[in-house]
Motif scaffolding. Structure first.
Motif, PDB file in Angstrom:
ATOM      1  N   GLU A 207       0.825  -1.207   0.000  1.00  0.00           N
ATOM      2  CA  GLU A 207       0.000   0.000   0.000  1.00  0.00           C
ATOM      3  C   GLU A 207       0.861   1.258   0.000  1.00  0.00           C
ATOM      4  O   GLU A 207       0.552   2.241  -0.697  1.00  0.00           O
ATOM      5  CB  GLU A 207      -0.923  -0.001   1.212  1.00  0.00           C
ATOM      6  N   ALA A 208       1.952   1.234   0.766  1.00  0.00           N
ATOM      7  CA  ALA A 208       2.814   2.415   0.857  1.00  0.00           C
ATOM      8  C   ALA A 208       3.477   2.721  -0.485  1.00  0.00           C
ATOM      9  O   ALA A 208       3.578   3.882  -0.894  1.00  0.00           O
ATOM     10  CB  ALA A 208       3.870   2.207   1.939  1.00  0.00           C
ATOM     11  N   TRP A 209       3.943   1.675  -1.185  1.00  0.00           N
ATOM     12  CA  TRP A 209       4.581   1.912  -2.482  1.00  0.00           C
ATOM     13  C   TRP A 209       3.562   2.319  -3.541  1.00  0.00           C
ATOM     14  O   TRP A 209       3.820   3.206  -4.353  1.00  0.00           O
ATOM     15  CB  TRP A 209       5.358   0.670  -2.932  1.00  0.00           C
ATOM     16  N   LEU A 210       2.384   1.694  -3.530  1.00  0.00           N
ATOM     17  CA  LEU A 210       1.339   2.120  -4.461  1.00  0.00           C
ATOM     18  C   LEU A 210       0.955   3.575  -4.227  1.00  0.00           C
ATOM     19  O   LEU A 210       0.670   4.317  -5.172  1.00  0.00           O
ATOM     20  CB  LEU A 210       0.102   1.226  -4.317  1.00  0.00           C
ATOM     21  N   SER A 211       0.971   3.988  -2.974  1.00  0.00           N
ATOM     22  CA  SER A 211       0.619   5.376  -2.641  1.00  0.00           C
ATOM     23  C   SER A 211       1.644   6.358  -3.171  1.00  0.00           C
ATOM     24  O   SER A 211       1.327   7.532  -3.399  1.00  0.00           O
ATOM     25  CB  SER A 211       0.475   5.528  -1.119  1.00  0.00           C
ATOM     26  N   GLN A 212       2.877   5.879  -3.395  1.00  0.00           N
ATOM     27  CA  GLN A 212       3.905   6.749  -3.962  1.00  0.00           C
ATOM     28  C   GLN A 212       3.591   7.125  -5.415  1.00  0.00           C
ATOM     29  O   GLN A 212       4.119   8.101  -5.942  1.00  0.00           O
ATOM     30  CB  GLN A 212       5.267   6.050  -3.911  1.00  0.00           C
ATOM     31  N   LEU A 213       2.716   6.359  -6.049  1.00  0.00           N
ATOM     32  CA  LEU A 213       2.382   6.630  -7.450  1.00  0.00           C
ATOM     33  C   LEU A 213       1.422   7.800  -7.593  1.00  0.00           C
ATOM     34  O   LEU A 213       1.314   8.388  -8.682  1.00  0.00           O
ATOM     35  CB  LEU A 213       1.749   5.384  -8.091  1.00  0.00           C
ATOM     36  N   GLY A 214       0.705   8.127  -6.531  1.00  0.00           N
ATOM     37  CA  GLY A 214      -0.281   9.204  -6.597  1.00  0.00           C
ATOM     38  C   GLY A 214      -0.920   9.422  -5.244  1.00  0.00           C
ATOM     39  O   GLY A 214      -0.246   9.749  -4.275  1.00  0.00           O
ATOM     40  N   ALA A 215      -2.243   9.195  -5.151  1.00  0.00           N
ATOM     41  CA  ALA A 215      -2.965   9.383  -3.900  1.00  0.00           C
ATOM     42  C   ALA A 215      -2.786   8.180  -2.986  1.00  0.00           C
ATOM     43  O   ALA A 215      -2.501   7.070  -3.452  1.00  0.00           O
ATOM     44  CB  ALA A 215      -4.457   9.596  -4.198  1.00  0.00           C
ATOM     45  N   PRO A 216      -2.934   8.360  -1.659  1.00  0.00           N
ATOM     46  CA  PRO A 216      -2.869   7.224  -0.730  1.00  0.00           C
ATOM     47  C   PRO A 216      -3.871   6.138  -1.116  1.00  0.00           C
ATOM     48  O   PRO A 216      -5.003   6.420  -1.493  1.00  0.00           O
ATOM     49  CB  PRO A 216      -3.216   7.848   0.623  1.00  0.00           C
ATOM     50  N   VAL A 217      -3.419   4.884  -1.011  1.00  0.00           N
ATOM     51  CA  VAL A 217      -4.218   3.739  -1.446  1.00  0.00           C
ATOM     52  C   VAL A 217      -4.298   2.715  -0.319  1.00  0.00           C
ATOM     53  O   VAL A 217      -3.317   2.483   0.395  1.00  0.00           O
ATOM     54  CB  VAL A 217      -3.597   3.073  -2.696  1.00  0.00           C
ATOM     55  N   ARG A 218      -5.452   2.082  -0.190  1.00  0.00           N
ATOM     56  CA  ARG A 218      -5.617   0.939   0.704  1.00  0.00           C
ATOM     57  C   ARG A 218      -6.186  -0.218  -0.118  1.00  0.00           C
ATOM     58  O   ARG A 218      -6.926   0.004  -1.079  1.00  0.00           O
ATOM     59  CB  ARG A 218      -6.562   1.266   1.867  1.00  0.00           C
ATOM     60  N   ILE A 219      -5.835  -1.435   0.276  1.00  0.00           N
ATOM     61  CA  ILE A 219      -6.245  -2.627  -0.473  1.00  0.00           C
ATOM     62  C   ILE A 219      -7.021  -3.563   0.444  1.00  0.00           C
ATOM     63  O   ILE A 219      -6.646  -3.776   1.602  1.00  0.00           O
ATOM     64  CB  ILE A 219      -5.026  -3.365  -1.045  1.00  0.00           C
ATOM     65  N   GLN A 220      -8.080  -4.113  -0.077  1.00  0.00           N
ATOM     66  CA  GLN A 220      -8.884  -5.104   0.645  1.00  0.00           C
ATOM     67  C   GLN A 220      -8.943  -6.383  -0.182  1.00  0.00           C
ATOM     68  O   GLN A 220      -9.215  -6.341  -1.394  1.00  0.00           O
ATOM     69  CB  GLN A 220     -10.295  -4.566   0.865  1.00  0.00           C
ATOM     70  N   THR A 221      -8.651  -7.515   0.441  1.00  0.00           N
ATOM     71  CA  THR A 221      -8.745  -8.807  -0.248  1.00  0.00           C
ATOM     72  C   THR A 221      -9.578  -9.763   0.583  1.00  0.00           C
ATOM     73  O   THR A 221      -9.518  -9.750   1.816  1.00  0.00           O
ATOM     74  CB  THR A 221      -7.355  -9.434  -0.488  1.00  0.00           C
ATOM     75  N   GLU A 222     -10.353 -10.586  -0.083  1.00  0.00           N
ATOM     76  CA  GLU A 222     -11.126 -11.625   0.593  1.00  0.00           C
ATOM     77  C   GLU A 222     -11.380 -12.771  -0.370  1.00  0.00           C
ATOM     78  O   GLU A 222     -11.366 -12.584  -1.591  1.00  0.00           O
ATOM     79  CB  GLU A 222     -12.453 -11.063   1.111  1.00  0.00           C
ATOM     80  N   ARG A 223     -11.607 -13.928   0.206  1.00  0.00           N
ATOM     81  CA  ARG A 223     -11.889 -15.117  -0.603  1.00  0.00           C
ATOM     82  C   ARG A 223     -13.341 -15.518  -0.382  1.00  0.00           C
ATOM     83  O   ARG A 223     -13.701 -15.970   0.714  1.00  0.00           O
ATOM     84  CB  ARG A 223     -10.964 -16.270  -0.223  1.00  0.00           C
ATOM     85  N   PRO A 224     -14.184 -15.351  -1.383  1.00  0.00           N
ATOM     86  CA  PRO A 224     -15.578 -15.759  -1.238  1.00  0.00           C
ATOM     87  C   PRO A 224     -15.678 -17.248  -0.926  1.00  0.00           C
ATOM     88  O   PRO A 224     -14.953 -18.065  -1.502  1.00  0.00           O
ATOM     89  CB  PRO A 224     -16.199 -15.435  -2.606  1.00  0.00           C
ATOM     90  N   ALA A 225     -16.570 -17.596  -0.009  1.00  0.00           N
ATOM     91  CA  ALA A 225     -16.726 -18.986   0.401  1.00  0.00           C
ATOM     92  C   ALA A 225     -17.044 -19.874  -0.798  1.00  0.00           C
ATOM     93  O   ALA A 225     -17.844 -19.526  -1.670  1.00  0.00           O
ATOM     94  CB  ALA A 225     -17.832 -19.094   1.444  1.00  0.00           C
ATOM     95  N   GLY A 226     -16.382 -21.035  -0.833  1.00  0.00           N
ATOM     96  CA  GLY A 226     -16.654 -22.017  -1.862  1.00  0.00           C
ATOM     97  C   GLY A 226     -16.058 -21.723  -3.216  1.00  0.00           C
ATOM     98  O   GLY A 226     -16.423 -22.357  -4.214  1.00  0.00           O
ATOM     99  N   THR A 227     -15.129 -20.767  -3.282  1.00  0.00           N
ATOM    100  CA  THR A 227     -14.517 -20.418  -4.570  1.00  0.00           C
ATOM    101  C   THR A 227     -13.008 -20.579  -4.506  1.00  0.00           C
ATOM    102  O   THR A 227     -12.411 -20.640  -3.426  1.00  0.00           O
ATOM    103  CB  THR A 227     -14.836 -18.975  -4.976  1.00  0.00           C
ATOM    104  N   ASP A 228     -12.380 -20.620  -5.687  1.00  0.00           N
ATOM    105  CA  ASP A 228     -10.922 -20.640  -5.801  1.00  0.00           C
ATOM    106  C   ASP A 228     -10.432 -19.307  -6.338  1.00  0.00           C
ATOM    107  O   ASP A 228      -9.524 -19.235  -7.168  1.00  0.00           O
ATOM    108  CB  ASP A 228     -10.475 -21.777  -6.730  1.00  0.00           C
TER     109      ASP A 228
END
Length: 374
Positions: A207-228
């Motif tokens: 997130e810190a390096w991505l924020s260096q490209l422009g505006a501050p960025v946050r990332i959210q990841t999740e794995r939906p149940a029953g999926t790959d």
């Protein structure tokens, strides 16, 4: 570490040796052999895995120096070079080609003989070749999407980030809370500028390096149940607390993300090959990317970059000037054509970031166009 590669009768080269250092740039005009170099490296790597597997099955002893490998595979998980005629230098004197690599402690080569539609090949070893961890990012990367795949064990072992960067979201999901390896502030490190001192996890540093490209960025990841699959979203806290699909925030973040994740996850003494890291980035972001890749190389990750961006180059030059990487650890290989022959020259960077020669077409287009306007 790879010291050099020598190609004989391979694709556009009758005979050419390319030098590598901890950070190597492959640049030059189109269709002059830059991709040929990375393809040669990837071809050897994917066939070396086959050699090791076959050697173990056949009981090949470690001190053997020659090993026959019938039907060399031009198509594999890392690279697909087509048919034997596609890899043979068009004006070769015979039906063979050879690729030889020199490493720190060993040299080895792959020599192939074209036999109709097949390639009969033999490995020639001075000693048992060292296979280091390798990550490779193709110029054609995964476009912004909602769902990102989860790799299987085989895919992780071949190329953990995925050729198109498709596994970057998975790494953030699975290892986001893991501390990155290179965090020692008293030595070369990969901590983003202005990042909090305790923000040393993969998630925070990405997130810190991505924020260096422009505006501050946050990332959210999740794995939906029953999926790959992994679902990834971006947020811009200075603007809104909402999270958005990658397709709704432009291509730049999705294209840059795998480069940051691959390097931040890479151990020392590994290999990182990146094609066109500047894709879809503003000039400021391209310079940041050059600086970042220089930092990765300084941490012991041998980094090979194919680029057309003067901003990538200048980001590296500034990193040299600020002593983030030694100028002796940077190799510039400029590819060009002369009288129909592909050639390579090697400008050098000094400790102040200055370059000793600027051959024709070596990042001189700004000056050419400016002269037309004055």
């Amino acid at each position: 570490m790879i010291k050099n590669i020598k190609m004989t009768n391979f694709k556009c080269f009758r005979e050419q040796q390319i030098t590598f250092r901890p950070l190597t740039l492959l640049t030059g005009v189109n269709s002059t052999g830059k991709s040929t170099v990375t393809q040669a490296l990837l071809l050897l790597r994917q066939n070396l895995a086959s050699y090791r597997e076959n050697a173990e099955c056949s009981g090949l002893v470690k001190n053997s120096t020659i090993y026959e490998e019938k039907n060399l595979q031009l198509a594999g998980d890392l690279v697909n070079l087509g048919l034997p005629g596609d890899v043979q230098y068009s004006n070769a004197d015979d039906d063979t080609f050879e690729v030889r690599i020199k490493q720190d402690r060993a040299s080895f080569s792959l020599k192939a003989v074209c036999n109709d539609s097949e390639l009969n090949a033999a490995w020639d070893f001075e000693s048992s070749p060292e296979v280091v961890s390798c990550q490779y990012l193709h110029a054609e990367r995964l476009c912004p999407t909602t769902f990102f795949p989860i790799p299987d064990a085989g895919q992780l072992s071949v190329n953990a980030i995925g050729n198109k960067g498709e596994f970057a979201a998975y790494h953030l999901y699975a290892f986001g809370s893991t501390k990155i390896a290179h965090t020692n502030v008293s030595s070369p490190n990969m901590l983003a500028p202005n990042a909090a001192g305790n923000s040393t996890t993969l998630q925070m540093q990405t997130e810190a390096w991505l924020s260096q490209l422009g505006a501050p960025v946050r990332i959210q990841t999740e794995r939906p149940a029953g999926t790959d699959t992994v679902v990834m979203r971006f947020s811009f806290p200075d603007i809104s607390q909402s999270y958005y699909r990658p397709a709704n925030v432009g291509f730049g973040l999705t294209y840059a993300l795998p480069v940051f994740v691959a390097a931040l996850r890479a151990p020392a003494d590994s290999l990182l090959i990146v094609e066109n890291p500047e894709a879809h980035l503003h000039p400021k972001g391209q310079a940041v990317m050059g600086h970042f890749l220089a930092r990765a190389a300084a941490c012991g990750i041998q980094t090979i970059v194919e680029t057309h961006s003067d901003h990538i180059l200048n980001g590296i030059r500034v990193a040299v000037r600020h002593e983030k990487i030694a100028h002796t650890d940077v190799q510039l290989n400029f590819f060009y054509q002369h009288d129909g022959v592909c050639k390579v020259c090697t400008p050098h960077i000094d400790k102040d970031g200055h370059i000793d020669q600027w051959p024709k077409d070596f990042f001189d287009e700004w000056d050419k166009q400016l002269s037309e306007l004055l």
